[in-house]
Design a protein around this motif. Structure first.
Motif, PDB file in Angstrom:
ATOM      1  N   MET A  71       0.665  -1.244   0.318  1.00 49.78           N
ATOM      2  CA  MET A  71       0.104  -0.078   0.028  1.00 49.78           C
ATOM      3  C   MET A  71       1.285   1.556  -0.416  1.00 49.78           C
ATOM      4  O   MET A  71       0.770   1.733  -0.491  1.00 49.78           O
ATOM      5  N   ASN A  72       1.934   1.004   0.961  1.00 51.85           N
ATOM      6  CA  ASN A  72       3.035   2.378   0.942  1.00 51.85           C
ATOM      7  C   ASN A  72       3.863   3.031  -0.309  1.00 51.85           C
ATOM      8  O   ASN A  72       3.945   3.836  -0.774  1.00 51.85           O
ATOM      9  N   GLU A  73       3.755   1.990  -1.273  1.00 46.85           N
ATOM     10  CA  GLU A  73       4.250   1.682  -2.835  1.00 46.85           C
ATOM     11  C   GLU A  73       3.173   2.533  -3.348  1.00 46.85           C
ATOM     12  O   GLU A  73       3.497   3.624  -4.283  1.00 46.85           O
ATOM     13  N   ARG A  74       1.654   2.658  -3.182  1.00 49.97           N
ATOM     14  CA  ARG A  74       0.819   2.936  -3.960  1.00 49.97           C
ATOM     15  C   ARG A  74       0.569   4.639  -3.259  1.00 49.97           C
ATOM     16  O   ARG A  74       1.067   5.612  -3.673  1.00 49.97           O
ATOM     17  N   ARG A  75       1.169   4.624  -2.562  1.00 48.04           N
ATOM     18  CA  ARG A  75       0.618   6.151  -1.657  1.00 48.04           C
ATOM     19  C   ARG A  75       2.519   6.560  -2.517  1.00 48.04           C
ATOM     20  O   ARG A  75       2.211   7.798  -2.647  1.00 48.04           O
ATOM     21  N   ALA A  76       3.341   6.663  -2.411  1.00 47.16           N
ATOM     22  CA  ALA A  76       4.204   7.130  -2.679  1.00 47.16           C
ATOM     23  C   ALA A  76       4.124   7.458  -4.569  1.00 47.16           C
ATOM     24  O   ALA A  76       4.470   8.497  -4.241  1.00 47.16           O
ATOM     25  N   ARG A  77       3.763   6.276  -5.021  1.00 46.35           N
ATOM     26  CA  ARG A  77       3.192   7.428  -6.108  1.00 46.35           C
ATOM     27  C   ARG A  77       2.476   8.887  -6.124  1.00 46.35           C
ATOM     28  O   ARG A  77       2.639   9.882  -7.360  1.00 46.35           O
ATOM     29  N   ARG A  78       1.739   8.669  -5.360  1.00 45.85           N
ATOM     30  CA  ARG A  78       0.578   9.810  -4.851  1.00 45.85           C
ATOM     31  C   ARG A  78       1.517  10.875  -4.432  1.00 45.85           C
ATOM     32  O   ARG A  78       0.672  12.161  -4.327  1.00 45.85           O
ATOM     33  N   GLY A  79       2.539  10.899  -3.592  1.00 43.28           N
ATOM     34  CA  GLY A  79       3.043  11.612  -2.756  1.00 43.28           C
ATOM     35  C   GLY A  79       2.545  11.566  -1.296  1.00 43.28           C
ATOM     36  O   GLY A  79       3.123  12.804  -0.226  1.00 43.28           O
ATOM     37  N   CYS A  80       2.066  10.700  -1.073  1.00 43.18           N
ATOM     38  CA  CYS A  80       1.405  10.648   0.424  1.00 43.18           C
ATOM     39  C   CYS A  80       2.773   9.679   0.938  1.00 43.18           C
ATOM     40  O   CYS A  80       3.252   9.104   0.630  1.00 43.18           O
ATOM     41  N   SER A  81       2.197  10.634   2.662  1.00 37.77           N
ATOM     42  CA  SER A  81       3.213   9.545   3.094  1.00 37.77           C
ATOM     43  C   SER A  81       2.885   8.301   3.850  1.00 37.77           C
ATOM     44  O   SER A  81       1.859   7.891   4.102  1.00 37.77           O
ATOM     45  N   PRO A  82       3.868   7.677   4.183  1.00 39.53           N
ATOM     46  CA  PRO A  82       3.739   6.535   4.447  1.00 39.53           C
ATOM     47  C   PRO A  82       3.353   5.962   5.755  1.00 39.53           C
ATOM     48  O   PRO A  82       3.013   6.749   6.496  1.00 39.53           O
TER      49      PRO A  82
END
Length: 437
Positions: free
Chosen positions: A32-43
């Protein structure tokens, strides 16, 4: 063939599905964090999925739910929907925790909840204000609860156990006074407070040893509450203060218990004033001041808190009046001073007065008080010295003396490393930003 996980009751579907897919909760969050990183969201924390797997699970926020379903779909090779996991069902009603309102909680249930050890770590604790903040202290004026006198005595106490708790409470205060609320010290302090909670819960009733235990617990509650306040954990500090007040309603009616309670209420008032809740602070201090037979040292402490609160609400008359009261109490010592009230001196009153004038918008009037305080600060108490240096830096900056302010902030920089106080570190950072802007 449909996976067997879907035949499991909804509250355990996610756990069963993860097991079937050969995924650990941490792996789900990592994807999930990999997807969040692509959106610029914190892990997210790798432990973030654990609440979704409990017997009574919580449910992800909408964006986290969408990410989780996408990860599970990719891993399973088929579409995993919210209905498959049970996330489309009505949300279960959250169980009310006693720490949400310690003043209204049944004492036995409240102490049991605290004894579990994890409730104070919740991130969604809310700061209580207004009636919710002052009600536990107001209840003290009503006297003991109807069943307090009938409370049964539980486990028999030993002199050595009570003495050990009393000694620990004093050691914790001395450590905090010298080094501040370091994370490891706070962890230890919270552990001691929670362990003592278990002892208090098992030893209710009235006897000389129970009275000493309850007094020590009130002292611990005041000290741990102060450490949490200094660490800028304000909702947690408030819950500790309120728990002490709740116990005080059913504690013994000795002077030591009353006086420890008054000191705790005054510290809760200081926190309220620091946060800008002036009505709450004034109400709490009025309650503390009504305590009968106050030793002069404790009466001076309450007046010192009133000086600070008056400054925060820009009450110049109150600053003068309460300073005079505090000095009068200091000049008329008695033999009843509790050990935890002897910290207040005329030099300490200079610090409180200077802070009050600074808060009132009269920095020039604050300078002589704060200058004297810095000269009188002991190197054995670096946090106290840092506090005075920051006060004076703020004061001279507001007087237009930027060079002097920078010198004092440089001096403070050398003290920051030896002091563990998130409250003062945050203030130092704010002052540096203002002076160098």
């Amino acid at each position: 063939m449909e996976p067997a996980a879907l035949d499991v009751p909804p509250v355990t579907v996610l756990a069963a599905l993860l097991q079937q897919l050969g995924m650990r909760p941490e792996q789900l969050i990592a994807r999930m964090n990999e997807r969040r990183a692509r959106r610029g969201c914190s892990p997210l924390s790798l432990k973030a999925a654990y609440p979704w797997l409990r017997d009574v699970p919580s449910r992800p926020q909408p964006d986290n739910q969408a990410d989780a379903l996408a990860v599970l779909t990719a891993r399973a090779g088929r579409c995993i929907t919210a209905a498959d996991i049970g996330w489309d069902l009505p949300r279960p009603r959250a169980r009310r925790r006693h720490l949400d309102a310690p003043g209204d909680a049944p004492l036995e249930a409240l102490l049991d909840e605290i004894s579990q050890g994890d409730t104070m770590d919740r991130r969604n604790l809310l700061l209580l204000t207004g009636a919710a903040a002052t009600a536990p202290a107001l209840a003290l004026l009503l006297g003991p609860t109807a069943d307090a006198a009938l409370a049964p005595t539980g486990t028999r106490l030993s002199e050595n156990l009570v003495l050990s708790i009393e000694t620990t409470a004093r050691s914790l205060r001395e450590m905090d006074d010298s080094t501040g609320s370091a994370k490891v010290d706070l962890t230890w302090g919270m552990g001691i407070w929670q362990s003592t909670t278990r002892v208090v819960a098992q030893a209710r009733g009235h006897s000389p040893l129970v009275d000493r235990l309850q007094t020590a617990y009130l002292e611990l509650s005041e000290q741990v509450g102060w450490m949490l306040f200094d660490a800028r954990k304000h909702p947690q500090a408030q819950r500790v203060y309120h728990t002490g007040m709740r116990l005080a309603r059913e504690a013994g009616d000795s002077l030591s218990t009353r006086h420890s309670t008054a000191n705790l209420v005054a510290s809760a008032a200081y926190q309220a004033a620091w946060l800008g809740y002036h009505n709450d602070a004034a109400a709490l201090l009025d309650i503390a001041a009504r305590t009968p037979a106050l030793p002069s040292a404790l009466a001076a402490v309450i007046s010192e808190r009133r000086v600070y609160a008056a400054g925060q609400r820009h009450d110049t008359d109150g600053v003068l009046r309460f300073r005079d009261e505090a000095l009068l109490h200091l000049d008329t010592p008695d033999q009843l001073a509790p050990w935890w009230a002897t910290w207040l001196t005329r030099d300490s009153m200079d610090a409180a007065t200077g802070r009050a004038w600074l808060a009132c918008g009269h920095p020039a009037r604050a300078v002589p008080y704060l200058s004297r305080r810095i000269g009188a600060s002991s190197p054995d108490y670096p946090r106290d010295h840092l506090y005075a240096v920051l006060d004076l830096a703020d004061t001279v900056y507001q007087c237009g003396e930027n060079d002097r302010a920078r010198e004092l902030l440089a001096q403070a920089e050398g003290l920051i490393g030896s002091v563990s106080s998130q409250r003062l570190a945050h203030r130092h950072k704010s002052l540096v930003s203002a002076v160098t802007a």
